[in-house]
Design a protein around this motif. Sequence first.
Motif, short mmCIF file in Angstrom:
data_model
loop_
_atom_site.label_atom_id
_atom_site.label_comp_id
_atom_site.label_asym_id
_atom_site.label_seq_id
_atom_site.Cartn_x
_atom_site.Cartn_y
_atom_site.Cartn_z
N MET A 160 0.84 -1.21 0.00
CA MET A 160 0.00 0.00 0.00
C MET A 160 0.86 1.25 0.00
O MET A 160 0.59 2.22 -0.73
CB MET A 160 -0.93 -0.01 1.22
N GLU A 161 1.93 1.26 0.80
CA GLU A 161 2.81 2.42 0.84
C GLU A 161 3.51 2.60 -0.50
O GLU A 161 3.65 3.73 -1.01
CB GLU A 161 3.83 2.27 1.96
N THR A 162 3.94 1.48 -1.10
CA THR A 162 4.57 1.55 -2.43
C THR A 162 3.58 2.10 -3.46
O THR A 162 3.95 2.89 -4.33
CB THR A 162 5.06 0.16 -2.87
N PHE A 163 2.30 1.69 -3.34
CA PHE A 163 1.28 2.20 -4.25
C PHE A 163 1.14 3.71 -4.13
O PHE A 163 1.09 4.42 -5.15
CB PHE A 163 -0.06 1.52 -3.95
N HIS A 164 1.08 4.23 -2.89
CA HIS A 164 0.98 5.69 -2.71
C HIS A 164 2.17 6.39 -3.36
O HIS A 164 2.01 7.41 -4.06
CB HIS A 164 0.94 6.03 -1.22
N GLN A 165 3.37 5.86 -3.15
CA GLN A 165 4.58 6.48 -3.69
C GLN A 165 4.57 6.44 -5.22
O GLN A 165 4.91 7.43 -5.88
CB GLN A 165 5.81 5.76 -3.15
N GLU A 166 4.19 5.30 -5.78
CA GLU A 166 4.19 5.16 -7.23
C GLU A 166 3.12 6.05 -7.86
O GLU A 166 3.32 6.64 -8.92
CB GLU A 166 3.95 3.70 -7.61
N HIS A 167 1.97 6.17 -7.18
CA HIS A 167 0.91 7.04 -7.69
C HIS A 167 1.38 8.49 -7.73
O HIS A 167 1.13 9.22 -8.69
CB HIS A 167 -0.34 6.90 -6.82
N GLU A 168 2.11 8.89 -6.69
CA GLU A 168 2.64 10.25 -6.66
C GLU A 168 3.68 10.45 -7.75
O GLU A 168 3.73 11.51 -8.39
CB GLU A 168 3.24 10.54 -5.29
N ARG A 169 4.52 9.43 -7.97
CA ARG A 169 5.57 9.56 -8.99
C ARG A 169 4.96 9.69 -10.38
O ARG A 169 5.40 10.51 -11.20
CB ARG A 169 6.50 8.35 -8.95
N GLN A 170 3.91 8.91 -10.66
CA GLN A 170 3.34 8.91 -12.00
C GLN A 170 2.34 10.03 -12.23
O GLN A 170 2.24 10.55 -13.34
CB GLN A 170 2.68 7.55 -12.29
N PHE A 171 1.58 10.40 -11.17
CA PHE A 171 0.49 11.35 -11.37
C PHE A 171 0.61 12.61 -10.52
O PHE A 171 -0.29 13.45 -10.51
CB PHE A 171 -0.86 10.67 -11.08
N SER A 172 1.74 12.72 -9.79
CA SER A 172 2.06 13.94 -9.03
C SER A 172 1.14 14.19 -7.84
O SER A 172 1.07 15.31 -7.34
CB SER A 172 2.04 15.18 -9.95
N PHE A 173 0.42 13.18 -7.37
CA PHE A 173 -0.34 13.35 -6.13
C PHE A 173 -0.58 11.99 -5.49
O PHE A 173 -0.52 10.95 -6.15
CB PHE A 173 -1.67 14.07 -6.36
N ARG A 174 -0.83 12.01 -4.18
CA ARG A 174 -1.21 10.81 -3.43
C ARG A 174 -2.29 11.18 -2.43
O ARG A 174 -2.38 12.33 -2.00
CB ARG A 174 0.00 10.20 -2.72
N GLN A 175 -3.14 10.21 -2.07
CA GLN A 175 -4.24 10.46 -1.16
C GLN A 175 -4.21 9.39 -0.06
O GLN A 175 -4.91 8.37 -0.15
CB GLN A 175 -5.58 10.45 -1.90
N ASP A 176 -3.42 9.62 0.95
CA ASP A 176 -3.24 8.62 2.00
C ASP A 176 -4.52 8.36 2.79
O ASP A 176 -4.68 7.29 3.38
CB ASP A 176 -2.13 9.06 2.95
N THR A 177 -5.45 9.32 2.82
CA THR A 177 -6.69 9.13 3.58
C THR A 177 -7.77 8.44 2.75
O THR A 177 -8.81 8.06 3.29
CB THR A 177 -7.22 10.49 4.07
N GLN A 178 -7.55 8.31 1.45
CA GLN A 178 -8.55 7.68 0.57
C GLN A 178 -8.41 6.15 0.65
O GLN A 178 -7.31 5.61 0.61
CB GLN A 178 -8.32 8.14 -0.88
N PRO A 179 -9.54 5.42 0.81
CA PRO A 179 -9.46 3.95 0.84
C PRO A 179 -8.82 3.40 -0.44
O PRO A 179 -9.04 3.91 -1.53
CB PRO A 179 -10.92 3.52 0.95
N VAL A 180 -8.01 2.36 -0.26
CA VAL A 180 -7.33 1.71 -1.38
C VAL A 180 -7.97 0.35 -1.63
O VAL A 180 -8.21 -0.42 -0.68
CB VAL A 180 -5.82 1.55 -1.09
N GLU A 181 -8.21 0.04 -2.90
CA GLU A 181 -8.80 -1.24 -3.29
C GLU A 181 -7.75 -2.13 -3.94
O GLU A 181 -6.92 -1.65 -4.73
CB GLU A 181 -9.94 -1.04 -4.28
#
Length: 681
Positions: free
Chosen positions: A561-582
């Motif tokens: 999950m943490e890797t997902f947040h980091q990769e999402h920020e790297r590819q799309f320039s934002f992350r949402q740690d409070t948003q539920p992850v599926e």
Amino acid sequence: MPDIRVAVDAGGTFTDVCIYNSSTQEFRVTKVPSTPNNPMQAVINGVRRGEIELADVDLFFHGTTVATNALITRRFPKASLVTTKGFRDVIEIRDGTKDNLWDAYADVSGPYIRRRDRFEVTERVDYAGDIVTPLNEQEARELARKLKRRGTTTIAVCFMNSYANAHNEQRMRQILEEEIPGANVSTSSEILPEIFEHDRFNTAVANTVLGPLVSDYVKQLDDELTAGGYVNDLLLLHSGGGSMTPAMAKHFPVRLAASGIAAGAIAAKHIAEQCGYKNAVGLDMGGTSTDISLIHDGELRVTKQWGVEYGHPIVFPSIEVLTIGAGGGSLAHIDIAGALRNGPQSAGADPGPACYERGGMEPTNTDANIALNRLGTSLAGGALELNRDKAIDAIKDKIGQPLSLETAEAAQAILKVANANMADAVRLVSIRRGLDPRDFALIAFGGAGALHGAEVARELGIPAVIIPPNPGVTSAMGCLLVDIQHDLSMMYTASADSADTNDLEHQFCGLEKEAADRLRHENVADEDVVLQRGISMRYQGQWRSLQVPMNNRAHSLKDAMETFHQEHERQFSFRQDTQPVEIYQLHLRAIGKTPKPSFTPFEKIVGATVEPHAQRNVFFDGQWHATPIYQREALPPGFELAGPAIIDQLDSTTVVPPNTTALIDEWKNIRIQIIETGERA
């Protein structure tokens, strides 16, 4: 004991052979003309020309264009599709998109199976995998008998929601095989157990139509090699950057689409690592097309959204490569508006460029290079002699006179358009993703890449160009660097916060068992097996997902999950740690390690001097320059020269233009530095 490894890459114009002796670490290369009507013949011709004793060959790798060409030309056997009632037109409706949004008249090419050959049966599985309507077996048998009367033996079975429960598909397959002995049947749940029906249906259909062609080709080649004394499995490069045996290619032939393209990208990554570059662009320019690959932070980009033609997705992991119609044989022409164009049409291997003297009358990039004296009159070690006068005549008649240009100016204009097309393709894979090409090195290879590499780099502001030791057969060398590899996946939807980790582990174990069975079937020893888990995730409400690595430690899901947040920020320039992850999907890459070549750097000779073996006038930037011609084999590591210069070798020619310098490094690469005012370090 056998100690020779052979890699053969079949291209549109030439078939390249790379021979590596693991005992002496010696490389030999050779090229033969491709034989489009019988690709296997070029492979055998290359083996003979290379004087290879097949009994001494330990591993034989092959990158092939058979699957790609079949999908492009639509030359495959009659096939049928059996689907759920009401879903006959899924592969025709597609996803409703167009390649060019602004062209209302451009249609996407039709599906691989025509509507008259698509049939429906009564059955239904819901989204959760529950059977709502069992397969109507009477309908199924009547349809199977109808297909038998029509002489159809190649069949795809694609039912709705079969990714969640494959029972109905499997039963339909059994009925078809009972009624049509020897039928080649593919089911979508076996080929691609994923949710989106168009992606799944089309991948299964492509796999089905390619089955007989690929199986026949691979079997014939395997038999031919065995008859010559080769005793191991033929290893076939697939689009994901690994290899597979004939046994697996028979079940998953669609993975061989884009086979040879992946080899060049793999080789480019290896050369970038060798030369100390984490960021590099691979420019693989052959006779028909140019393949652009991108290495960023030491990794090749991988995609699941690709296809040989737009609108016909093949959803297997594939090394991301952008292909454009720019090669040595690309035709130069004047469009209806009077503008000079280059490609995508190609003269191919037959009739080829005008200078081949095989009937080609239109000027090509090869003709322009020979008219400017950048290219000599002999290719592939004398296997092909070129006629410069024919090239000059074609350029003069078709381009020079209509545009009121001298022949040399017209030839230079042809090359400038080709270089601009390739530079635009590099911009698409770099600038579009927020990457500055000036921060990259350009690795130019393929039969024509070394001719154009420096000028493409200058167009982009790239400061360094690397020409590998054997640019014309670099893709073949890439085949030697791959392992046996399979990519498995399954749908698994759940909230990442509340997912049952025991069930997750159970599902991964199921994938690993299937992977182990495949590798065991390919005679891979247990100690050579590497299994890499991955998981696709998305923020709740998102449509697309991101795949990240996952290990089997106790807290692996939290780590993912943490890797997902980091990769999402790297590819799309934002992350949402409070948003539920599926959790969306589970992945497994199964690798069977194969022996790799061992490369040893050479000692540089400081201050080395080499006299050119010839000199000729070469046209650069609007004027003729007295240019030294070197033989590459005579240039030792450490040798430096200033452009202009031409470096000849068996499989390619390297152009070192004015305002550049070249160095032979310890790996025998040619490193070209572009000298320009204001150039970035």
